[in-house]
Scaffold this motif. Structure first.
Motif, short mmCIF file in Angstrom:
data_model
loop_
_atom_site.label_atom_id
_atom_site.label_comp_id
_atom_site.label_asym_id
_atom_site.label_seq_id
_atom_site.Cartn_x
_atom_site.Cartn_y
_atom_site.Cartn_z
N GLN A 221 0.79 -1.25 -0.06
CA GLN A 221 0.03 0.08 -0.25
C GLN A 221 0.86 1.27 -0.09
OE1 GLN A 221 -2.66 -0.16 3.33
NE2 GLN A 221 -3.87 -2.40 2.64
N LEU A 222 1.79 1.45 0.90
CA LEU A 222 2.87 2.37 0.92
C LEU A 222 3.40 2.66 -0.60
CD1 LEU A 222 4.53 1.90 4.38
CD2 LEU A 222 2.66 3.67 3.60
N LYS A 223 3.89 1.64 -1.25
CA LYS A 223 4.80 1.73 -2.47
C LYS A 223 3.51 2.31 -3.45
CE LYS A 223 6.95 -1.63 -4.21
NZ LYS A 223 7.06 -3.01 -4.67
N GLU B 60 8.84 3.04 6.05
CA GLU B 60 8.23 4.18 5.68
C GLU B 60 9.29 5.33 5.26
OE1 GLU B 60 4.55 7.23 6.62
OE2 GLU B 60 5.26 5.73 8.14
N ILE B 61 10.24 5.28 6.19
CA ILE B 61 11.34 6.30 5.94
C ILE B 61 12.23 5.92 4.66
CG2 ILE B 61 13.66 7.15 6.94
CD1 ILE B 61 12.52 6.71 9.61
N GLU B 62 12.33 4.77 4.28
CA GLU B 62 13.01 4.20 3.11
C GLU B 62 12.10 4.49 2.09
OE1 GLU B 62 15.70 3.01 0.37
OE2 GLU B 62 15.91 3.23 2.61
N LEU B 63 11.07 4.41 2.09
CA LEU B 63 10.01 4.60 0.93
C LEU B 63 10.20 6.34 0.72
CD1 LEU B 63 6.91 2.20 0.84
CD2 LEU B 63 8.50 2.86 -0.94
N ARG C 73 11.85 11.16 -2.19
CA ARG C 73 12.49 12.44 -2.24
C ARG C 73 13.74 12.34 -3.03
NH1 ARG C 73 15.84 14.34 3.34
NH2 ARG C 73 16.73 12.38 2.34
N ASP C 74 14.47 11.33 -3.18
CA ASP C 74 15.66 11.12 -4.02
C ASP C 74 15.17 11.65 -5.40
OD1 ASP C 74 17.34 11.07 -1.98
OD2 ASP C 74 17.56 8.88 -2.08
N LEU D 296 14.07 -1.82 0.50
CA LEU D 296 13.10 -1.98 1.45
C LEU D 296 13.39 -3.23 2.36
CD1 LEU D 296 9.94 -1.00 -0.78
CD2 LEU D 296 11.02 0.39 0.98
N ASP D 297 13.73 -4.22 1.63
CA ASP D 297 14.17 -5.53 2.35
C ASP D 297 15.23 -5.01 3.46
OD1 ASP D 297 12.42 -6.85 1.03
OD2 ASP D 297 13.92 -7.51 -0.50
N ALA D 298 16.22 -4.33 3.05
CA ALA D 298 17.16 -3.95 4.16
C ALA D 298 16.52 -3.33 5.28
CB ALA D 298 18.15 -3.19 3.60
N ALA D 299 15.50 -2.23 4.97
CA ALA D 299 14.99 -1.63 6.22
C ALA D 299 14.10 -2.56 7.14
CB ALA D 299 13.85 -0.81 5.71
N MET D 300 13.64 -3.60 6.51
CA MET D 300 13.02 -4.46 7.41
C MET D 300 13.99 -5.72 7.96
SD MET D 300 9.57 -5.21 5.23
CE MET D 300 8.86 -6.41 6.40
N GLY D 301 15.29 -5.52 7.53
CA GLY D 301 16.43 -6.44 8.09
C GLY D 301 16.38 -6.82 9.54
#
Length: 574
Positions: free
Chosen positions: A62-64, A128-131, A136-137, A249-254
Motif C-alpha cells: 500500500q505504501l509503495k 516508511e522512511i526508506e520509501l 525524495r531522491d 526496502l528489504d534492508a529496512a526490514m532486516g
C-alpha cells in the motif's frame, strides 16, 4: 548403647538422603518449569513477530502504491512545487527518525511482548522512511533535471564544486586518520594514558573524525545526487520513471527478519521446544492409535455379540460321542453313590484301593498313605499324548499299587482354596475332561488308561469358544479332580447352561452348543464371557468348579505371552 547409636546414625543418613532427594527434585522441577516458560514466551514472541511481518507485507504494498501515485501527480509540476514537496518529505523523514528506538530484544523472557510490538512499529517506520527517502531522491533528481535542462553548464560547474568539496572532505578525513596513526606509532602507551599531551591530541582527533566522516558522507551523497541529475538532463520529464528499490526496502526490514531468525534459532535450541515439537509431530498418530485401541475392541465385541453369537445359537449342537452311556458315579464320605448332584468335593478325600487297582497321582497331593502300599514313578500319564500331559502337569507322577485294600488320603495341600472330588466312570461311559483339573486317576491294572482325541474343526461353536480338540476319558476309571472352592456335578436334565470359564468336563452323550450371555454391558466391560456352555440331553452330567482361581485363563486378549499360551492350550482342550 551401640545399637541406639547405630539406629540414630541410620535415621540421620536416611534423613539427609531424603533431604538431598527433595532438593534435587525441587531444583529439577524449577529448571523444567523455567525452560518451558522461556520456550512458551519465545513461541508467543515469534508468533507476534511473524504476524507483524505478514501485516507489514500488506502495508508495504500500500505504501509503495501511494508513493508512486504521489510521484505521478508531480511528474509535470514546476520546480517551486517540487521544492515544496521535497521540503515536506524532509520534515516527515526527520519526524519519523526522531521517534525513540526499540529496546534490545532477548528471547525467552516472559512479558517481552511490548518489545516485540516496538520492533514491529520500528520496522514500519524504517520502511516508511526508506520509501519517503526514495521518493525524495527521485523528486530531487526530477527538480535537478528541470533546472539543469535550462543551464547544463551551470549543472556541470555545480557538480565540479561538489566533487571538489567531497575531495577536500575525504582528504581531511585521511589527514585525521594519518595523524592518529602517527601518535599511536610514536607514543603508543602515552596516547592511551589520561593526562598526557599525546592522549589529549588523540582524543581531539577522534572527536574530529566523527565530524569529518559525516561531512564526507554528506559530500558523497550530494555528488551522487548531482550525477544522477546530470544523467537525466536533456531527457523529457515524461520519460522519467519512479521505480521503487525493493532491495533497500528489504534492508529496512532486516532487523525484524533478523529477530525472527534469532527467535527460531532459540526455539530450536531449547530442549523443551524440541520435545514439544517432537510431541506435536507424533500426537496425531498417537491419538489415532489410542482411539483405535479404545474403539476397535468395542467394535469387535459388538460384532461378536450381535452377529456371530446369535448365529452360533441358531446352529445345531454337536455330540462328541453320543453312543456312550453318560453314567457317572461320585464318591462321598468314603462311600460311593450314583448320579449325585451338587457340591461333591471336600478339602481332602479318602481313596480306598482294592487289590489290582493302580493309582497315578501328583506326589504333592498325597497327604497320607498306608505303609503296605508300594510306590514308584510314572513319567507320563499317557504316552500317546505326551505334550498334553506335559502341559497339564501330568508327568513325573507317583504310581501306587496295593496288594491288599488300602486307604490313601489325597488333598491339594499347596492350594488352600482347592477341593478334591472323585468321579468314577463305569464301563461304557465317557466324559470330555480338561486335564488341567486332574491330579490323578485310578484304574485296574488290566485296563490301562487312554485319552481319546476328538476334533471339531467344522463347528462354529468350537471356533467361537476356541476349543477345537476335546480329550475324552472312558471308563472304567476314577478321575481325581481338583476345583477352586469345590467341584460341582449337575445333571443335564434336558438343558443346562454353565459359565464357560468354570467348565471342567461333560458327558460325551450330551449335545454341546453355546449360549450368548444375557446382557451386553457386562460382556463389554469384561465382567462376563460372551458365550456360556450349553448342554442338552436326557442322560449326562456336567462338571464345573465353584469359583475361578486367581490364575484363571486370560485368553488371547490377556496379558502378553501368558494370555497367548492360555489360548493355545484351550484350542487343544488342555
Amino acid at each position: 548403647m551401640s545399637g541406639v547409636l547405630s539406629t540414630s546414625l541410620r535415621f540421620l543418613v536416611r534423613g539427609a538422603l531424603s533431604f538431598c532427594l527433595i532438593v534435587t527434585v525441587l531444583l529439577a522441577g524449577r529448571y523444567i518449569v523455567s525452560e518451558w516458560r522461556a520456550f512458551d514466551a519465545a513461541r508467543r514472541d515469534l508468533a507476534l513477530l511473524a504476524g507483524g511481518e505478514q501485516h507489514l507485507g500488506g502495508e508495504r504494498t500500500q505504501l509503495k502504491l501511494a508513493s508512486m501515485a504521489r510521484v505521478k501527480r508531480l511528474g509535470q509540476a514546476s520546480a517551486e512545487a517540487l521544492d515544496a514537496h521535497i521540503d515536506a518529505l524532509g520534515k516527515q523523514i526527520t519526524a519519523l527518525s526522531a521517534k525513540p528506538e526499540a529496546q534490545a530484544l532477548s528471547f525467552g523472557l516472559p512479558g517481552s511482548g511490548q518489545l516485540m510490538q516496538g520492533l514491529v512499529a520500528k520496522s514500519r517506520r524504517m520502511l516508511e522512511i526508506e520509501l519517503l527517502s526514495q521518493e525524495r531522491d527521485y523528486l530531487v533528481a526530477l527538480r535537478a533535471a528541470a533546472r539543469a535542462g535550462v543551464d547544463r553548464d551551470a549543472a556541470m560547474q555545480a557538480l565540479a564544486r561538489l566533487h571538489a568539496a567531497h575531495v577536500a572532505a575525504y582528504d581531511a578525513l585521511n589527514d585525521n586518520l594519518r595523524a592518529q596513526s602517527r601518535i599511536r606509532v610514536n607514543s603508543l602507551w602515552r596516547s592511551y594514558l589520561p593526562g598526557t599531551v599525546e592522549f589529549g591530541m588523540r582524543d581531539r582527533l577522534v572527536q574530529e573524525e566523527a565530524e569529518l566522516v559525516r561531512a564526507n558522507n554528506a559530500a558523497a551523497s550530494a555528488v551522487a545526487l548531482q550525477q544522477n541529475a546530470l544523467s537525466i538532463i536533456g531527457a523529457p520529464r515524461a520519460s522519467l520513471q519512479f521505480i521503487v528499490n525493493d532491495a533497500r526496502l528489504d534492508a529496512a526490514m532486516g532487523q525484524l527478519r533478523g529477530a525472527i531468525s534469532a527467535g527460531e534459532a532459540y526455539a530450536s535450541a531449547n530442549w523443551a521446544g524440541r520435545m514439544a515439537e517432537s510431541v506435536r509431530e507424533v500426537a496425531p498418530t498417537a491419538g489415532a492409535i489410542l482411539l483405535s485401541l479404545m474403539l476397535v475392541p468395542v467394535a469387535i465385541k459388538v460384532v461378536f455379540y450381535y452377529l456371530l453369537a446369535p448365529l452360533a445359537e441358531r446352529l445345531a449342537p454337536f455330540y462328541v460321542d453320543r453312543h456312550a452311556s453318560g453314567l457317572l458315579e461320585i464318591h462321598a464320605a468314603g462311600g460311593r453313590r450314583a448320579t449325585a448332584l451338587g457340591n461333591s468335593s471336600a478339602p481332602s478325600a479318602v481313596v480306598t484301593l482294592r487289590e489290582g487297582d493302580e493309582m497315578l497321582i501328583q506326589s504333592a497331593c498325597i497327604q497320607s498313605a498306608a505303609v503296605t502300599v508300594a510306590s514308584s514313578t510314572r513319567w507320563m500319564l499317557d504316552w500317546t499324548n505326551p505334550f498334553t500331559c506335559l502341559a497339564a502337569g501330568l508327568f513325573a507322577l507317583t504310581r501306587i499299587v496295593s496288594t491288599q485294600p488300602a486307604a490313601i488320603v489325597v488333598s491339594p495341600a499347596r492350594d488352600p482354596l482347592a477341593e478334591i472330588a472323585l468321579l468314577t466312570l463305569p464301563e461304557g461311559s465317557s466324559m470330555v475332561f480338561q486335564p488341567r483339573a486332574l491330579v490323578g486317576v485310578i484304574h485296574r491294572l488290566d485296563q490301562p488308561l487312554h485319552m481319546k482325541r476328538y476334533w471339531r474343526l467344522g463347528s462354529l461353536h468350537a471356533w467361537l469358544t476356541l476349543q477345537l480338540r476335546y480329550l475324552v476319558f472312558s471308563g472304567p476309571v476314577t478321575l481325581i479332580v481338583k476345583g477352586c472352592r469345590g467341584v460341582r456335578v449337575d445333571a443335564v436334565d434336558h438343558g443346562r447352561v454353565i459359565s464357560q470359564a468354570a467348565t471342567l468336563g461333560f458327558s460325551t452323550s450330551t449335545a454341546y452348543s453355546t449360549s450368548r450371555c444375557q446382557t451386553f454391558l457386562p460382556y463389554l466391560l469384561g465382567r462376563a464371557p460372551l458365550l456360556n456352555d450349553r448342554f442338552d440331553g436326557e442322560v449326562g452330567f456336567c462338571v464345573y468348579e465353584e469359583a475361578l482361581p486367581a490364575d484363571a485363563r486370560k485368553g488371547v486378549f490377556g496379558r502378553g505371552l501368558e494370555g497367548l499360551t492360555d489360548s493355545v492350550l484351550k484350542v487343544f482342550g488342555v
